[in-house]
Every structure is written in C-alpha cells, then in structure tokens.
Design an enzyme around this catalytic site. Sequence first.
Site, PDB file in Angstrom:
ATOM      1  N   LYS A   1      -0.901  -0.533  -2.787  1.00  0.00           N
ATOM      2  CA  LYS A   1       0.043   0.471  -3.229  1.00  0.00           C
ATOM      3  C   LYS A   1       1.335   0.410  -2.432  1.00  0.00           C
ATOM      4  O   LYS A   1       1.270   0.118  -1.247  1.00  0.00           O
ATOM      5  CB  LYS A   1      -0.599   1.859  -3.207  1.00  0.00           C
ATOM      6  CG  LYS A   1      -0.487   2.623  -1.904  1.00  0.00           C
ATOM      7  CD  LYS A   1      -0.989   4.042  -2.098  1.00  0.00           C
ATOM      8  CE  LYS A   1      -0.739   4.824  -0.832  1.00  0.00           C
ATOM      9  NZ  LYS A   1      -1.269   6.161  -0.823  1.00  0.00           N
TER      10      LYS A   1
ATOM     11  N   HIS B   1      -7.438   1.459  -1.606  1.00  0.00           N
ATOM     12  CA  HIS B   1      -8.538   1.481  -0.633  1.00  0.00           C
ATOM     13  C   HIS B   1      -9.555   2.574  -0.951  1.00  0.00           C
ATOM     14  O   HIS B   1     -10.700   2.516  -0.499  1.00  0.00           O
ATOM     15  CB  HIS B   1      -8.017   1.603   0.803  1.00  0.00           C
ATOM     16  CG  HIS B   1      -7.485   2.959   1.144  1.00  0.00           C
ATOM     17  ND1 HIS B   1      -6.193   3.320   0.958  1.00  0.00           N
ATOM     18  CD2 HIS B   1      -8.110   4.041   1.649  1.00  0.00           C
ATOM     19  CE1 HIS B   1      -6.018   4.574   1.336  1.00  0.00           C
ATOM     20  NE2 HIS B   1      -7.170   5.036   1.759  1.00  0.00           N
TER      21      HIS B   1
ATOM     22  N   ASP C   1       2.056   9.485  -4.696  1.00  0.00           N
ATOM     23  CA  ASP C   1       1.427   8.926  -3.494  1.00  0.00           C
ATOM     24  C   ASP C   1      -0.099   8.940  -3.599  1.00  0.00           C
ATOM     25  O   ASP C   1      -0.749   7.964  -3.254  1.00  0.00           O
ATOM     26  CB  ASP C   1       1.880   9.724  -2.260  1.00  0.00           C
ATOM     27  CG  ASP C   1       1.434   9.073  -0.957  1.00  0.00           C
ATOM     28  OD1 ASP C   1       1.478   7.835  -0.873  1.00  0.00           O
ATOM     29  OD2 ASP C   1       1.028   9.799  -0.022  1.00  0.00           O
TER      30      ASP C   1
ATOM     31  N   HIS D   1      -5.560   7.667  -6.037  1.00  0.00           N
ATOM     32  CA  HIS D   1      -6.816   8.218  -5.520  1.00  0.00           C
ATOM     33  C   HIS D   1      -7.417   9.290  -6.447  1.00  0.00           C
ATOM     34  O   HIS D   1      -8.609   9.282  -6.742  1.00  0.00           O
ATOM     35  CB  HIS D   1      -6.608   8.828  -4.137  1.00  0.00           C
ATOM     36  CG  HIS D   1      -5.958   7.895  -3.155  1.00  0.00           C
ATOM     37  ND1 HIS D   1      -6.042   6.525  -3.257  1.00  0.00           N
ATOM     38  CD2 HIS D   1      -5.220   8.127  -2.050  1.00  0.00           C
ATOM     39  CE1 HIS D   1      -5.389   5.966  -2.255  1.00  0.00           C
ATOM     40  NE2 HIS D   1      -4.871   6.915  -1.510  1.00  0.00           N
TER      41      HIS D   1
HETATM   42  N1  LIG Z   1       1.061   1.264   6.587  1.00  0.00           N
HETATM   43  C1  LIG Z   1       0.042   1.571   5.835  1.00  0.00           C
HETATM   44  O1  LIG Z   1      -0.943   2.184   6.257  1.00  0.00           O
HETATM   45  C2  LIG Z   1       0.059   1.186   4.358  1.00  0.00           C
HETATM   46  C3  LIG Z   1      -1.006   1.600   3.548  1.00  0.00           C
HETATM   47  C4  LIG Z   1      -1.026   1.202   2.212  1.00  0.00           C
HETATM   48  C5  LIG Z   1       0.001   0.425   1.716  1.00  0.00           C
HETATM   49  N2  LIG Z   1       1.046   0.050   2.509  1.00  0.00           N
HETATM   50  C6  LIG Z   1       2.088  -0.794   1.929  1.00  0.00           C
HETATM   51  O2  LIG Z   1       2.111  -2.039   2.616  1.00  0.00           O
HETATM   52  C7  LIG Z   1       3.438  -2.537   2.686  1.00  0.00           C
HETATM   53  C8  LIG Z   1       3.809  -2.813   4.155  1.00  0.00           C
HETATM   54  O3  LIG Z   1       3.820  -1.567   4.842  1.00  0.00           O
HETATM   55  P1  LIG Z   1       3.860  -1.460   6.421  1.00  0.00           P
HETATM   56  O4  LIG Z   1       3.710  -0.021   6.728  1.00  0.00           O
HETATM   57  O5  LIG Z   1       2.922  -2.416   7.057  1.00  0.00           O
HETATM   58  O6  LIG Z   1       5.378  -1.925   6.720  1.00  0.00           O
HETATM   59  P2  LIG Z   1       5.984  -2.442   8.104  1.00  0.00           P
HETATM   60  O7  LIG Z   1       5.261  -1.847   9.265  1.00  0.00           O
HETATM   61  O8  LIG Z   1       7.446  -2.215   8.027  1.00  0.00           O
HETATM   62  O9  LIG Z   1       5.674  -4.013   8.128  1.00  0.00           O
HETATM   63  C9  LIG Z   1       6.321  -4.930   7.292  1.00  0.00           C
HETATM   64  C10 LIG Z   1       5.857  -6.321   7.624  1.00  0.00           C
HETATM   65  O10 LIG Z   1       6.534  -7.222   6.757  1.00  0.00           O
HETATM   66  C11 LIG Z   1       7.203  -8.219   7.529  1.00  0.00           C
HETATM   67  N3  LIG Z   1       8.477  -8.531   6.881  1.00  0.00           N
HETATM   68  C12 LIG Z   1       9.378  -7.670   6.381  1.00  0.00           C
HETATM   69  N4  LIG Z   1      10.415  -8.329   5.849  1.00  0.00           N
HETATM   70  C13 LIG Z   1      10.167  -9.648   6.035  1.00  0.00           C
HETATM   71  C14 LIG Z   1      10.863 -10.840   5.714  1.00  0.00           C
HETATM   72  N5  LIG Z   1      12.038 -10.812   5.053  1.00  0.00           N
HETATM   73  N6  LIG Z   1      10.307 -12.001   6.066  1.00  0.00           N
HETATM   74  C15 LIG Z   1       9.113 -12.058   6.728  1.00  0.00           C
HETATM   75  N7  LIG Z   1       8.399 -10.971   7.034  1.00  0.00           N
HETATM   76  C16 LIG Z   1       8.926  -9.772   6.706  1.00  0.00           C
HETATM   77  C17 LIG Z   1       7.436  -7.585   8.882  1.00  0.00           C
HETATM   78  O11 LIG Z   1       7.539  -8.623   9.837  1.00  0.00           O
HETATM   79  P3  LIG Z   1       8.523  -8.510  11.124  1.00  0.00           P
HETATM   80  O12 LIG Z   1       8.126  -7.232  11.790  1.00  0.00           O
HETATM   81  O13 LIG Z   1       8.185  -9.691  11.915  1.00  0.00           O
HETATM   82  O14 LIG Z   1       9.884  -8.471  10.597  1.00  0.00           O
HETATM   83  C18 LIG Z   1       6.169  -6.774   9.047  1.00  0.00           C
HETATM   84  O15 LIG Z   1       5.134  -7.578   9.530  1.00  0.00           O
HETATM   85  C19 LIG Z   1       4.325  -1.483   2.027  1.00  0.00           C
HETATM   86  O16 LIG Z   1       4.535  -1.845   0.695  1.00  0.00           O
HETATM   87  C20 LIG Z   1       3.488  -0.221   2.105  1.00  0.00           C
HETATM   88  O17 LIG Z   1       3.815   0.683   1.089  1.00  0.00           O
HETATM   89  C21 LIG Z   1       1.085   0.412   3.824  1.00  0.00           C
END
Ligand SMILES: NC(=O)c1ccc[n+]([C@@H]2O[C@H](COP(=O)([O-])OP(=O)(O)OC[C@H]3O[C@@H](n4cnc5c(N)ncnc54)[C@H](OP(=O)(O)O)[C@@H]3O)[C@@H](O)[C@H]2O)c1
Length: 481
Positions: free
Chosen positions: A154, A184, A241, A246
């Site tokens: 998501k 999930h 969200d 869910h």
């Molecule tokens: N966080 C959660 O619990 C969660 C739960 C469900 C779904 N999601 C979804 O999962 C996705 C990621 O969320 P997140 O919270 O993990 O975000 P985040 O913490 O901002 O992490 C983003 C990741 O993507 C990498 N990235 C971003 N731009 C990039 C680029 N141009 N080239 C290479 N790597 C790049 C970043 O690497 P660098 O840091 O090295 O730049 C980082 O590892 C989103 O769509 C979110 O909605 C997240």
Amino acid sequence: MSTITSSAFSLVIFGATGNLAQLKLLPALYHLSEEGLFPEHIQIIGVGRKPMSHDAFQAYTRELLHHPQKRFIQPVKKTFVDKLVSTMRYVAGDIHDPSLYTALHQELSSHTKCTNKLYYLATYPDLYQTIFEQLEQAGLNSQQCGWTRVVIEKPLGTDFETARALNKTLARYYQEDQIFRLDHYLGRETLQNILTFRFGNGLFEPLMHRNYIDHIQVTAAEDFGIGLRGGYYDHVGALKDIGQNHVLQMITLATMNPPTSFSNEAVTRRRIELLEELVPEPSSVVFGQYEGYVKESGIEAHSRTDTFFAFKTHINNDRFNKVPIYVRGGKSLARTVTEVAIVFTTAGKRLFDHVEGGVSPNMLIYRVQPNEGIVWRFVSKKPGPGLKLQDEYMQFCYKQDSLFHHDPYLTLLVDMFQGDQTFFIDAPEVEAQWKFIDNLTAAKHTLYSYKPGSWGPSAADKLIQADGRSWIEPSTDFCAR
Ligand SMILES: NC(=O)c1ccc[n+]([C@@H]2O[C@H](COP(=O)([O-])OP(=O)(O)OC[C@H]3O[C@@H](n4cnc5c(N)ncnc54)[C@H](OP(=O)(O)O)[C@@H]3O)[C@@H](O)[C@H]2O)c1
C-alpha cells in the site's frame, strides 16, 4: 512449515534502508532465519541511494536487529543474525540510473548463473514504473532462468482510476501470477483464521444468514494520533489509509461465500464476488477530524483530511440481503481496537426480557487486536438463588508469543517464496475495493470535529441510532492477559 525451495533464490529489496524495511522486512527476515524457514541458497540484495559497502550493509542490519524498535522481541540470537547477514549484499545507486541495474545484474549473476528473483519494492509508488522498465531493459525481468516475482504494497493507487493505471503498468511487464500486492492485514493470523473457523467448522456457518443476524459492526480504531506520519497521512486520510484495504478485507473474510476449494483462485474469486455485492451507501457516510489535527507536524493549516469515518453498507446477495453492516474507524479514538462483531437476533427475548440482567443478543466477535481471539457471547444464568442473567464468553485466545512469531510479514514472505497468492490481492480485487471507496469519498461534504479520546463525532452515533441500534463498546472482558 516445510523447506521453501531448494533452488537458488535472490530477494532484492528496493528501499532497503527505508522505514518499511527497518520496521517490517528485516525483522521478518530475522524470524525466518530463527525459525529455519530461510530458502536454501538465498541471497538478499539491498538497494538504496546511500553509498554503502556489503560489509556496511551487514553491519547496519546487525545494529538494527540488536537495537530494534519497541515491538521487536529481545534479545535476538547471534547465530541467526549471523546466518541472515551472511546472505546480504548491497547495491547503491539511484533508481533512475541504468548503471544501478548493471551492478544489480552483476550481483545476481555472482550468486549463481540462474536464480529465482523476488523484487520487493519497499520504496515510493512513483518509482515503480521506472524500476519495472529498467529491470526489463537490463534483462532482469526474464524468466528464462528461474522465476521472477514482484511485490508492492500500500498504497495500491489512491482511487479506482489510479489503481487501474497501476494494474495496467504492472501488466505491461508481468503476468498476474508474478505480481504480489501485499496488504499485511491478510497475513495476520487473526484474519486468516476467520476462514478456517468459518469453513473448517460446521457449527456457526449456517447461522451466517439474514434469518439469524440482526446486523454486523466493524471497528478499526486507534487511540493515538498520526505521530510523525503527517506528510503521508494528510494526503490520504483515514478512509483510504485503512478503509479501502484493512476494513474491506475484514468484511470480506467474515461474509464471503465458501470457496469451492482452499486454493488461491477459489478464495480470491469469493473475495471479489463479495466486494462486488457490497453496496456503498454514500448518504450514510460520516467523516471526522480530531481536534488539534491541523497543529500536528506536517499538516496543512486548513487540512480537510479525515481522521475518522463511519458508514453503513449491506451485501446484495440472498444470504445477507438487508443485513446492515456498520463500520467506524480512525485515529485518536477512545481505544485501540479492531474487530468484527456479528450481532445475532434475540430469539429468546420474549422469554427472559423481564429478568434482571436483560437479554443481550448473542455475538460472534473476531477480535483482530488487542486481546486477539474469536469469542462467542452468550447469556448465562448468574450462579445463585433466583433467576438473574449475565453475559459470558466462550473464547479462543491467541498466546502473545505465538502471534508475534507469526508476524504477518513472515507469513507473507513465506507465501511469496512459495508463489502462493491466496492472501495477496489481485487486480480486479483492488479495483473493486476502490470502486466502493470512491463512492464514499465523493460524498465528503461535511467534516465533523471530534474530541481526541472520544468515539468520534456525534453524527456517527446518529447514523446507527437512526436504525434503532447503537455502537457496541468493544469488550475488554475476554482474552485478557
Ligand atoms: N513505513 C511503513 O511502515 C510502510 C508500511 C506500508 C507501506 N509503506 C509504503 O512503502 C513505501 C516506502 O515507505 P518507507 O516508509 O519505507 O519510506 P522511506 O523510509 O522514505 O524509505 C524509502 C526508501 O527508498 C529508497 N529510495 C528513495 N528514492 C530512491 C531513489 N531515487 N533511488 C534509490 N533508492 C531510493 C530510500 O533509499 P535512501 O535512503 O538510500 O535514499 C529508502 O531506502 C511507501 O510507498 C509507503 O507508503 C510503508
């Protein structure tokens, strides 16, 4: 669970340094290692922009597992951490840069000439298309030498049109059996067990019928606000969200017709059928925003984002026709609780309605969190002289540690490795979910304010009271630890 696969296997995590990987994926991979569920000959390749050597990525993972977030069980065992990190490699680069994929190709081939590939996109949706395209150009989508699968989670679109566009993009590069759309919630024991409970036992299923059910209530409430998620949340809101995914999954699993077999196709077909029969009632929807929301970090001053929703719906099929389903969910509410409560008709009312204690309706409750379990509320004679009545619960409760070890991500990773899509969402399913939600979103005219710690705006009470019913205060009396 048995050994997953004996052939070479590569898990590539795009966004390996991000939040999702830190909070969910890497801990789940650790648990796979601890439970002996690691595929043989696995290599895990992390991808991110941050420059890091393989050793630095391994050290980063070690550090993360040894100093985990609150919900991670302590202490991790060194042997299993060692086993996990020994499989890990890292490729640094920007997702738009073709040289990243050349480096990835080299890393994959250094493992073995032929490998199965699972691409986990733990990064932003606006990067998906670039990743698919670049993988294609680098020859990394090919299935000539081992299978290729792709995982996204998501948000799976933001409405019907964007979900359809995402599905079309995916379809340009992959067959549906290669695509794993992850919610999930579908990996939660408490949700998966709804199907086992309903279709593995003959007792309750015949009662899942309009002749016996007065109504159904679904609650998905959290007693905390948006925390540091403001930047994301303000563009999404509560209904999108948690409602689109869910909540609809809970309704679907609790009410879908029995599948012809417990296979991916049969179970998914029933889920989709149910979603298509679920009738949105836009005139019922209530949106709310908790007081103080606009002062939270990352929120626009005049934000009209919903942090609460309530609505009524029903299922247009012979089994459930006219049985109302009332749903409420959101943030900064009175309690954190997620459950489906099936409220049965009060057949015995005439016999006992003069008796102290009254007669509450029977209820079947699927409690997703907290006090996880499945309970049946029934009326019982209060021990002692005379006839007084009281509510009692027959209950099946999960043990906390067994739930933890069956973290949804662990369960779903095993399914992805094995190619089992039963608890993943397919293209028509996500489109049907959005079609339903879009109808409610279009009716967002008024946004009611509510006090943090309440059960939402009074308009939500009026919604259910108009039918002569009231919201159930989710019980704390069962499955307490
Ligand atoms: N966080 C959660 O619990 C969660 C739960 C469900 C779904 N999601 C979804 O999962 C996705 C990621 O969320 P997140 O919270 O993990 O975000 P985040 O913490 O901002 O992490 C983003 C990741 O993507 C990498 N990235 C971003 N731009 C990039 C680029 N141009 N080239 C290479 N790597 C790049 C970043 O690497 P660098 O840091 O090295 O730049 C980082 O590892 C989103 O769509 C979110 O909605 C997240």
